[in-house]
Motif scaffolding. Sequence first.
Motif, PDB file in Angstrom:
ATOM      1  N   HIS A 175       0.818  -1.214   0.000  1.00 36.87           N
ATOM      2  CA  HIS A 175       0.000   0.000   0.000  1.00 36.87           C
ATOM      3  C   HIS A 175       0.851   1.264   0.000  1.00 36.87           C
ATOM      4  CE1 HIS A 175      -3.577  -2.354   0.022  1.00 36.87           C
ATOM      5  NE2 HIS A 175      -2.974  -3.151   0.891  1.00 36.87           N
ATOM      6  N   CYS A 185      -7.817   2.339  -4.051  1.00 37.76           N
ATOM      7  CA  CYS A 185      -7.446   1.047  -3.471  1.00 37.76           C
ATOM      8  C   CYS A 185      -8.402   0.707  -2.329  1.00 37.76           C
ATOM      9  CB  CYS A 185      -6.010   1.125  -2.961  1.00 37.76           C
ATOM     10  SG  CYS A 185      -5.424  -0.416  -2.257  1.00 37.76           S
ATOM     11  N   CYS A 187      -7.726  -0.103   0.489  1.00 34.85           N
ATOM     12  CA  CYS A 187      -7.212   0.380   1.779  1.00 34.85           C
ATOM     13  C   CYS A 187      -7.630   1.816   2.047  1.00 34.85           C
ATOM     14  CB  CYS A 187      -5.688   0.275   1.815  1.00 34.85           C
ATOM     15  SG  CYS A 187      -4.840   1.538   0.851  1.00 34.85           S
ATOM     16  N   CYS A 192      -1.943   2.377  -5.146  1.00 33.27           N
ATOM     17  CA  CYS A 192      -1.012   1.580  -4.332  1.00 33.27           C
ATOM     18  C   CYS A 192      -0.325   0.523  -5.199  1.00 33.27           C
ATOM     19  CB  CYS A 192      -1.755   0.852  -3.223  1.00 33.27           C
ATOM     20  SG  CYS A 192      -2.556   1.936  -2.045  1.00 33.27           S
TER      21      CYS A 192
HETATM   22 ZN   LIG Z   1      -3.815   0.397  -0.831  1.00 32.77          ZN
END
Ligand SMILES: [Zn+2]
Length: 336
Positions: A175, A185, A187, A192
């Motif tokens: 990430h 992403c 996350c 990432c």
């Molecule tokens: Zn990510």
Amino acid sequence: VVARKSGQLNPACDIGIDIGATSVKAGIVKRDGRLIEKAAIKTSEIQGPDHFLTLLETLIGQMLKDGKIEKRTVGGIGVGAPGWVEHDKGIVRELTNIPDWEDVPLAQRLEEGTGLKSFVDNDANAMALAELHYGAGRGHRNIVCLTLGTGVGGAVVINGEVFRGAHGLAGEIGHITLDLEGPECACGGRGCLENYVGNRFIVENAVKRLEQDSQGAQGALLLNMAGGDPKKITPKMLSEAAYKGDTIAIKVWHETGRYIGIALAGLVNLLNPECFIIGGGVAKAGAILFDEMRKTMESLAMNDLGKETPILEAQLSADAGIIGAATLAMGCIEKG
Ligand SMILES: [Zn+2]
């Protein structure tokens, strides 16, 4: 923490548990790294944390019985879990594969249920410990590990110890942002590394290139291997096609290698590790991926340091997760 009972022998083995998306694998690992008993349960059959703990206790009891191993010869239990783990507190905070999982004090509950000292860590950290003690990292004290698969796992080892950061989240190499304009992403970030080199994205890259190849000349071999259906392309197919000379497959691996190489160069500048260890299904692509990774890293890292930093392939197989989790327990017990 369970006190060592009087009469307990010097530990001869530890138990490792590797929580995966499809199965939870458990094993008994001798202190020389040999896996002597193995068992597994399907992750999809686990109904929640309480059910999981009951299943684990049964599984551990069964393995000890099958292997004719006395509990007092077991050092402890280590668990490697994908997601956010607070090792110091023994808490697995997030675990998407098992329902109703939220901030479970897994180490404490395992200790209560089994009477054995228990420890938890992120699965990539556990795998790094396995490579450090028994695999490609032997003889090193400062390494960075990457696991390339559906996601990109990462772990940083400094002076022989996993570096976990302030909240247990250190080492999330997948990430690191490579492109601010890149795709969103899971996350919460953007662009990432994982969005360019995860399993799904490698395949998407190939499909996109096939669509743009109007003459059909560059990816004919790859498309043929997938039975004419780009949706059926797998990373394994992509590496086979690349070694047979398929232009699109080669381009995909080169691009993948470049993205990873950019991240590795940043890591060289940040940590100056002795080596990188790369494992996981995608790493099986071999030289076509590794050469490009290396070239990119060397061209970007400061002071030619990239040339002094070998990129090694992980040595332990599918059992690395179990062995790593057991190694975690061994290390924690030895530290006391
Ligand atoms: Zn990510």
